[in-house]
Motif scaffolding. Structure first.
Motif, PDB file in Angstrom:
ATOM      1  N   HIS A   1      40.137 -32.568 -10.167  1.00 52.63           N
ATOM      2  CA  HIS A   1      40.680 -31.812  -9.035  1.00 52.63           C
ATOM      3  C   HIS A   1      42.190 -31.651  -9.186  1.00 52.63           C
ATOM      4  O   HIS A   1      42.810 -32.248 -10.064  1.00 52.63           O
TER       5      HIS A   1
ATOM      6  N   ASP B   1      45.467 -31.697  -6.130  1.00 53.39           N
ATOM      7  CA  ASP B   1      45.683 -32.059  -4.726  1.00 53.39           C
ATOM      8  C   ASP B   1      46.312 -30.884  -3.976  1.00 53.39           C
ATOM      9  O   ASP B   1      46.875 -29.969  -4.583  1.00 53.39           O
TER      10      ASP B   1
ATOM     11  N   HIS C   1      43.606 -33.502 -12.670  1.00 55.17           N
ATOM     12  CA  HIS C   1      43.452 -34.945 -12.895  1.00 55.17           C
ATOM     13  C   HIS C   1      42.092 -35.430 -12.419  1.00 55.17           C
ATOM     14  O   HIS C   1      41.421 -34.775 -11.607  1.00 55.17           O
TER      15      HIS C   1
ATOM     16  N   ASN D   1      46.721 -43.722  -2.152  1.00 57.05           N
ATOM     17  CA  ASN D   1      47.405 -42.510  -2.595  1.00 57.05           C
ATOM     18  C   ASN D   1      48.294 -42.019  -1.457  1.00 57.05           C
ATOM     19  O   ASN D   1      47.801 -41.655  -0.383  1.00 57.05           O
TER      20      ASN D   1
HETATM   21 FE   LIG Z   1      44.307 -36.347  -6.695  1.00 55.40          FE
END
Ligand SMILES: [Fe+2]
Ligand SMILES: O=C(O)CCC(=O)C(=O)O
Length: 225
Positions: free
Chosen positions: A127, A129, A188, A204
């Motif tokens: 994916h 972000d 990533h 995260n």
């Molecule tokens: Fe991510």
């Protein structure tokens, strides 16, 4: 929150690496007391986290086999993570490595999320972000790269399929380590855990910038609500 001090040379090297690769490792970011404190907090939060097993259509049907907790719940349950997210020293470090001042993300769901891989085969598939910067902090990690849980990434990716080419880089991290990722343009994923009994737990922390184009996919809603 106790962080290890970083020299100006270390920070400058991380910034160069970040510009080149869209990724900069921050080994040993947490002190051992900081790691103990944050790991205890995430162990408490895992009790209310939710198991997810699905493929994400908006990310080329990449797999999610993991347990997660969204930022809106974490904000309610953990003053420690809330404070960590806005910590001035941490924001200073992110800004120094990124080369521009980070801003906190308005969406409570995506600000700070907890991701746990804890079964053999668990993976966080390919994916990008929604926000430009991700500071990923490791509370638990496989001891050996052979046990999986590696970050794979391709900076300035044209598509998620770039992760299956020789442009893909892999990185192994230990508990207490962190990394900064240019997460909106770097494809990533996290490779599958290869054996039972191995755990990989990360927080995260997402940041944006004044100039970042607003971008919103369904992905966070599917993974964290
Ligand atoms: Fe991510
Ligand atoms: O666990 C990792 O290393 C990556 C986490 C990630 O990509 C995310 O939460 O969006």
């Amino acid at each position: 929150m106790p962080f290890t001090a970083r020299t100006a040379e270390e920070t400058a090297a991380a910034r160069l690496r970040f510009y080149a690769d869209g990724y900069a490792p921050l080994p040993g970011l947490l002190t051992s007391d900081g790691l103990d404190e944050l790991r205890a907090e995430t162990q408490r939060l895992v009790a209310i986290a939710r198991r997810r097993d699905f493929t994400m259509s908006c990310m080329d049907d990449s797999p999610r086999h993991m347990t997660t907790l969204g930022g809106h719940v974490i904000a309610r349950e953990s003053s420690l993570v809330r404070e960590l997210y806005g910590d001035q020293r941490l924001l200073g470090l992110v800004g120094a490595v990124a080369g521009e001042p980070p801003l906190t993300v308005p969406d409570p769901l995506e600000r700070h999320v907890l991701n746990v891989l804890h079964r053999q085969g668990d993976t966080h598939g390919a994916h990008t972000d929604d926000y430009p910067y991700a500071l990923v902090i490791f509370l638990e990690a496989p001891h050996s790269p052979a046990h999986g849980g590696l970050l794979q990434y391709v900076s300035r990716a044209g598509s998620l399929a770039d992760l299956d080419t020789d442009r893909a880089c892999s990185a192994h991290h230990r508990a207490g380590d962190a990394y900064l990722l240019r997460s909106d343009t770097t494809a990533h994923r996290v490779t599958s855990l290869t054996r039972p009994g191995v755990r990989r737990t990360v927080l995260n922390l997402a940041y944006t910038t004044r100039s970042a184009a607003p971008r919103s996919t369904q992905s966070a809603r599917e993974l964290y609500i």
